[in-house]
Design a protein around this motif. Sequence first.
Motif, short mmCIF file in Angstrom:
data_model
loop_
_atom_site.label_atom_id
_atom_site.label_comp_id
_atom_site.label_asym_id
_atom_site.label_seq_id
_atom_site.Cartn_x
_atom_site.Cartn_y
_atom_site.Cartn_z
N LEU A 279 9.26 -3.71 -0.39
CA LEU A 279 9.29 -3.98 1.05
C LEU A 279 7.96 -4.59 1.45
O LEU A 279 6.89 -4.07 1.07
N ALA B 217 11.20 -19.30 3.38
CA ALA B 217 11.51 -18.15 4.25
C ALA B 217 10.33 -17.18 4.31
O ALA B 217 10.00 -16.64 5.36
N GLY C 52 7.82 -16.09 7.67
CA GLY C 52 7.87 -14.69 8.12
C GLY C 52 9.28 -14.14 8.26
O GLY C 52 9.51 -13.21 9.01
N GLN C 53 10.24 -14.72 7.51
CA GLN C 53 11.63 -14.28 7.65
C GLN C 53 12.09 -13.40 6.49
O GLN C 53 13.30 -13.21 6.31
N VAL C 54 11.14 -12.91 5.71
CA VAL C 54 11.51 -12.10 4.55
C VAL C 54 11.04 -10.66 4.76
O VAL C 54 9.95 -10.41 5.25
N ASP C 55 11.90 -9.71 4.39
CA ASP C 55 11.56 -8.28 4.50
C ASP C 55 11.19 -7.68 3.15
O ASP C 55 10.35 -6.79 3.08
N ALA C 56 11.90 -8.11 2.10
CA ALA C 56 11.69 -7.48 0.79
C ALA C 56 11.82 -8.52 -0.31
O ALA C 56 12.49 -9.55 -0.15
N VAL C 57 11.11 -8.27 -1.41
CA VAL C 57 11.14 -9.17 -2.56
C VAL C 57 11.54 -8.34 -3.79
O VAL C 57 11.10 -7.20 -3.95
N ALA D 123 6.89 -1.92 10.59
CA ALA D 123 7.86 -1.94 11.70
C ALA D 123 8.87 -0.81 11.54
O ALA D 123 9.22 -0.15 12.51
N MET D 124 9.31 -0.57 10.30
CA MET D 124 10.29 0.49 10.08
C MET D 124 9.67 1.85 10.32
O MET D 124 10.31 2.75 10.86
N ALA E 22 7.25 -5.37 7.31
CA ALA E 22 8.55 -4.71 7.44
C ALA E 22 8.38 -3.20 7.35
O ALA E 22 8.98 -2.44 8.12
N ALA F 192 12.80 -3.34 -5.73
CA ALA F 192 12.69 -4.12 -4.50
C ALA F 192 11.42 -3.68 -3.78
O ALA F 192 11.21 -2.49 -3.57
#
Lengths: 105, 293
Positions: free
Chosen positions: B56, B37, B41-46, B63-64, B60, B54
């Motif tokens: 970001l 993922a 490019g389908q992940v926003d946060a780890v 974009a936010m 992400a 967490a």
Amino acid sequence: MRAKKANKSRAGPAVMTVVVMRLYIADAAPNSVKAIANLEAICKEHLQEGFKLEIIDVLEFPLRALADGVLVTPHLAKLAPSPAAKIVGNLSDRSNVLHALGIKS
Amino acid sequence: MSETQSAGRVAGERVAGERVANGRILRLVKSGPELRALESGQVDAVLDRSTGTAYLLPDARRAMSAAGGQIANSLLAALPREDYQSLLGELEPVTLTAGEVLYESGERIRYVYFPGDAQVSLVIVMPDRKALEIGLVGREGMVGIALALGAEASPVRALVQGSGSALRMKAASFREALGRCLALQHELHRYAYAKLVQARQTAVCNRFHQVEARLAGWLLMTRDRVRSDQFHLTHQFVAASLGIRRVGVTNAAGALQRRKLISCRRGNIRILDRNGLKKAACGCYEIVRNLTG
């Protein structure tokens, strides 16, 4: 034929199976927003009222997410009915999501 | 895919903080559906077990940040939301400092800049080192427009006039974005035309108009870009921009002060009467303003 009839007689009143899910997201980040939209569309089409969904923002509740074994977001956990399943990503692969949720498309 | 490759896919190499973040992310996500993922490019946060935090991801976060606030640069703000979002990954926030030279005349353009509240003077430098400003770029425009017209090198010196924020993009990424984004092409062609008219008008203005009228127009242009009636500019800098001697600026500014249109004190310029200053300016100001906004 007989077997079919027997099945019908045993079924009795219809029991709705409720799918219980938990979606871990990161605030309004793009993939999180997509994941919510994709899951809402699937629920509306395939589960109608037969689901329970809890959405958890990992930026607010990181420890809870870690306790649930979440490493990245978006992360969808199917808790019930068994077997449990998880899907990572923005849930844009619809067939994969349906398969994980045990829904026949 | 190797760890180095996936680091590039996730966030690219932009600033040290992000490289650190990427290294941490790759240590946290080593395999499985999480890594797949992340790579797509389908992940926003780890999440990091060791710190209970967490993180970001940079894309992400950008974009936010963009969605939460207004887009400072008018060219970028004019793009359809989807096109703007597609550029965000390549745009790097930077702070430009007054006096900083973004490129010298004839130098290869490595970055294009979309100013927010920074202003950049475009200056022609003569062989005898005399210089003349032929354009001013602020939030309405872009520095490095030559790249959009097929040139590799800057025909002018780009000198930061007012410190502030900007977004910059690598030249290669800009060319690629221009090739795929029709809305960006359209906006930049419109802007390039406006700059052409501005350069012609400035040439006429420099030849035929009085210093006092030119200074009034130039102060109004600066005001439009900083969106404030007060800004800091030394007479020396204004003289270099207008291509006149410092004493000429002092005399013209003195005349505008006596008419109670502006006040000047140690480089702090305040516009006291904007309408009066418009009347004092030559017609070139309104012509350029109508084109560049």
